[in-house]
Design a protein around this motif. Structure first.
Motif, PDB file in Angstrom:
ATOM      1  N   ALA A  25      10.112  26.206 -27.330  1.00  0.00           N
ATOM      2  CA  ALA A  25      10.035  24.959 -28.107  1.00  0.00           C
ATOM      3  C   ALA A  25      10.145  23.752 -27.187  1.00  0.00           C
ATOM      4  CB  ALA A  25      11.131  24.930 -29.164  1.00  0.00           C
ATOM      5  N   SER A  26      11.034  23.839 -26.212  1.00  0.00           N
ATOM      6  CA  SER A  26      11.192  22.749 -25.252  1.00  0.00           C
ATOM      7  C   SER A  26       9.908  22.532 -24.466  1.00  0.00           C
ATOM      8  CB  SER A  26      12.354  23.070 -24.302  1.00  0.00           C
ATOM      9  OG  SER A  26      12.430  22.118 -23.282  1.00  0.00           O
ATOM     10  N   GLN A  27       9.296  23.617 -24.027  1.00  0.00           N
ATOM     11  CA  GLN A  27       8.043  23.504 -23.279  1.00  0.00           C
ATOM     12  C   GLN A  27       6.937  22.913 -24.156  1.00  0.00           C
ATOM     13  OE1 GLN A  27       6.654  27.145 -21.507  1.00  0.00           O
ATOM     14  NE2 GLN A  27       5.064  26.113 -20.359  1.00  0.00           N
ATOM     15  N   ALA A  28       6.885  23.324 -25.415  1.00  0.00           N
ATOM     16  CA  ALA A  28       5.881  22.771 -26.327  1.00  0.00           C
ATOM     17  C   ALA A  28       6.077  21.268 -26.498  1.00  0.00           C
ATOM     18  CB  ALA A  28       5.953  23.485 -27.680  1.00  0.00           C
ATOM     19  N   LEU A  29       7.331  20.837 -26.596  1.00  0.00           N
ATOM     20  CA  LEU A  29       7.612  19.406 -26.733  1.00  0.00           C
ATOM     21  C   LEU A  29       7.200  18.651 -25.476  1.00  0.00           C
ATOM     22  CD1 LEU A  29      11.099  19.496 -28.465  1.00  0.00           C
ATOM     23  CD2 LEU A  29       8.949  18.706 -29.462  1.00  0.00           C
ATOM     24  N   VAL A  30       7.498  19.216 -24.318  1.00  0.00           N
ATOM     25  CA  VAL A  30       7.128  18.561 -23.061  1.00  0.00           C
ATOM     26  C   VAL A  30       5.610  18.440 -22.960  1.00  0.00           C
ATOM     27  CG1 VAL A  30       7.101  18.835 -20.547  1.00  0.00           C
ATOM     28  CG2 VAL A  30       9.223  19.180 -21.818  1.00  0.00           C
ATOM     29  N   LEU A  31       4.913  19.524 -23.251  1.00  0.00           N
ATOM     30  CA  LEU A  31       3.453  19.495 -23.161  1.00  0.00           C
ATOM     31  C   LEU A  31       2.848  18.533 -24.175  1.00  0.00           C
ATOM     32  CD1 LEU A  31       2.702  23.285 -22.618  1.00  0.00           C
ATOM     33  CD2 LEU A  31       2.526  21.439 -20.931  1.00  0.00           C
ATOM     34  N   ALA A  32       3.399  18.524 -25.371  1.00  0.00           N
ATOM     35  CA  ALA A  32       2.857  17.674 -26.430  1.00  0.00           C
ATOM     36  C   ALA A  32       3.068  16.196 -26.142  1.00  0.00           C
ATOM     37  CB  ALA A  32       3.497  18.033 -27.768  1.00  0.00           C
ATOM     38  N   THR A  33       4.111  15.874 -25.407  1.00  0.00           N
ATOM     39  CA  THR A  33       4.398  14.466 -25.166  1.00  0.00           C
ATOM     40  C   THR A  33       4.011  13.993 -23.774  1.00  0.00           C
ATOM     41  OG1 THR A  33       6.654  14.975 -24.483  1.00  0.00           O
ATOM     42  CG2 THR A  33       6.309  14.481 -26.815  1.00  0.00           C
ATOM     43  N   SER A  34       3.624  14.915 -22.899  1.00  0.00           N
ATOM     44  CA  SER A  34       3.301  14.498 -21.530  1.00  0.00           C
ATOM     45  C   SER A  34       2.073  13.595 -21.481  1.00  0.00           C
ATOM     46  CB  SER A  34       3.121  15.704 -20.619  1.00  0.00           C
ATOM     47  OG  SER A  34       2.007  16.464 -21.014  1.00  0.00           O
ATOM     48  N   ALA A  35       1.133  13.788 -22.378  1.00  0.00           N
ATOM     49  CA  ALA A  35      -0.062  12.931 -22.380  1.00  0.00           C
ATOM     50  C   ALA A  35       0.319  11.478 -22.629  1.00  0.00           C
ATOM     51  CB  ALA A  35      -1.053  13.406 -23.435  1.00  0.00           C
ATOM     52  N   ALA A  36       1.236  11.244 -23.553  1.00  0.00           N
ATOM     53  CA  ALA A  36       1.678   9.870 -23.827  1.00  0.00           C
ATOM     54  C   ALA A  36       2.350   9.290 -22.596  1.00  0.00           C
ATOM     55  CB  ALA A  36       2.640   9.847 -25.016  1.00  0.00           C
ATOM     56  N   ASN A  37       3.190  10.085 -21.933  1.00  0.00           N
ATOM     57  CA  ASN A  37       3.866   9.604 -20.731  1.00  0.00           C
ATOM     58  C   ASN A  37       2.871   9.346 -19.612  1.00  0.00           C
ATOM     59  OD1 ASN A  37       6.199   9.942 -22.188  1.00  0.00           O
ATOM     60  ND2 ASN A  37       6.919  11.702 -21.035  1.00  0.00           N
ATOM     61  N   ASP A  38       1.872  10.218 -19.471  1.00  0.00           N
ATOM     62  CA  ASP A  38       0.872  10.052 -18.420  1.00  0.00           C
ATOM     63  C   ASP A  38       0.091   8.755 -18.593  1.00  0.00           C
ATOM     64  OD1 ASP A  38       1.649  12.456 -17.327  1.00  0.00           O
ATOM     65  OD2 ASP A  38      -0.050  13.578 -18.113  1.00  0.00           O
ATOM     66  N   ASN A  39      -0.145   8.363 -19.823  1.00  0.00           N
ATOM     67  CA  ASN A  39      -0.905   7.147 -20.099  1.00  0.00           C
ATOM     68  C   ASN A  39      -0.073   5.877 -19.934  1.00  0.00           C
ATOM     69  OD1 ASN A  39      -3.208   8.621 -20.668  1.00  0.00           O
ATOM     70  ND2 ASN A  39      -2.722   8.785 -22.844  1.00  0.00           N
ATOM     71  N   SER A  40       1.226   6.025 -19.710  1.00  0.00           N
ATOM     72  CA  SER A  40       2.094   4.850 -19.611  1.00  0.00           C
ATOM     73  C   SER A  40       1.984   4.155 -18.261  1.00  0.00           C
ATOM     74  CB  SER A  40       3.554   5.255 -19.854  1.00  0.00           C
ATOM     75  OG  SER A  40       4.046   5.998 -18.751  1.00  0.00           O
ATOM     76  N   GLY A  41       1.478   4.865 -17.240  1.00  0.00           N
ATOM     77  CA  GLY A  41       1.404   4.287 -15.908  1.00  0.00           C
ATOM     78  C   GLY A  41       2.735   4.314 -15.174  1.00  0.00           C
ATOM     79  N   VAL A  42       3.715   4.978 -15.739  1.00  0.00           N
ATOM     80  CA  VAL A  42       5.053   5.078 -15.151  1.00  0.00           C
ATOM     81  C   VAL A  42       5.284   6.536 -14.784  1.00  0.00           C
ATOM     82  CG1 VAL A  42       7.514   4.698 -15.572  1.00  0.00           C
ATOM     83  CG2 VAL A  42       5.838   3.133 -16.549  1.00  0.00           C
ATOM     84  N   SER A  43       5.775   6.783 -13.582  1.00  0.00           N
ATOM     85  CA  SER A  43       6.009   8.153 -13.138  1.00  0.00           C
ATOM     86  C   SER A  43       7.149   8.802 -13.923  1.00  0.00           C
ATOM     87  CB  SER A  43       6.337   8.188 -11.644  1.00  0.00           C
ATOM     88  OG  SER A  43       7.655   7.701 -11.429  1.00  0.00           O
TER      89      SER A  43
END
Length: 163
Positions: A25-43
């Protein structure tokens, strides 16, 4: 004569299965939200800094380095980049000018709020696919997990997310 397996798993089996499911479940949450983080321009490291400061309200560099499990010089370089991006501000302590506090800027607050909304929307999409009884069981289990972990969760926020 062969014995049949017990219909009730041992506590070791149950804990191992629960840990595996929580990890998935944790991995699914990370994968599901990583796209939003990637688009933020912040590492990811910079987001961790912003998250620590957000949780604390303000921290000094030493407290930040401890929270990040890194050297103060590494934390300082991260803060330099965040300050240049108008996401973090250093402020001198009123009583001791040698003490510097790190606080989020309004730009950082908007960024974190937007990322939080995107994560919650992604999670809500998955929750809508679940049967109501399963959602209720998940809410109960996550509440118990949160209490056991010692990580505080605002019950009002959790209740709002469940509806």
């Amino acid at each position: 004569m062969r014995s049949r397996p017990s219909p009730h798993p041992s506590s070791h089996d149950e804990l191992a299965r629960a840990a595996t499911l929580a990890d998935a479940a944790s991995q699914a949450l990370v994968l599901a939200t990583s796209a939003a983080n990637d688009n933020s321009g912040v590492s990811a490291a910079q987001l961790r800094v912003l998250g620590v400061v957000d949780q604390a309200g303000s921290v000094n560099l030493t407290q930040l380095a401890v929270a990040l499990h890194t050297a103060p010089s590494s934390a300082s370089r991260l803060c330099d980049r965040l300050e240049a991006a108008d996401l973090l501000r250093r402020t001198a302590d009123e009583r001791d000018r040698r003490e510097v506090w790190l606080v989020l800027t309004p730009t950082a607050r908007r960024l974190l709020d937007g990322l939080r909304r995107q994560r919650q929307e992604t999670i809500a999409t998955v929750l809508r696919r679940m049967a109501p009884d399963d959602r209720a069981a998940l809410l109960q289990g996550l509440s118990a997990f949160s209490r056991a972990s010692g990580v505080p969760v605002a019950e009002d926020d959790a209740a709002a997310q469940a509806s």
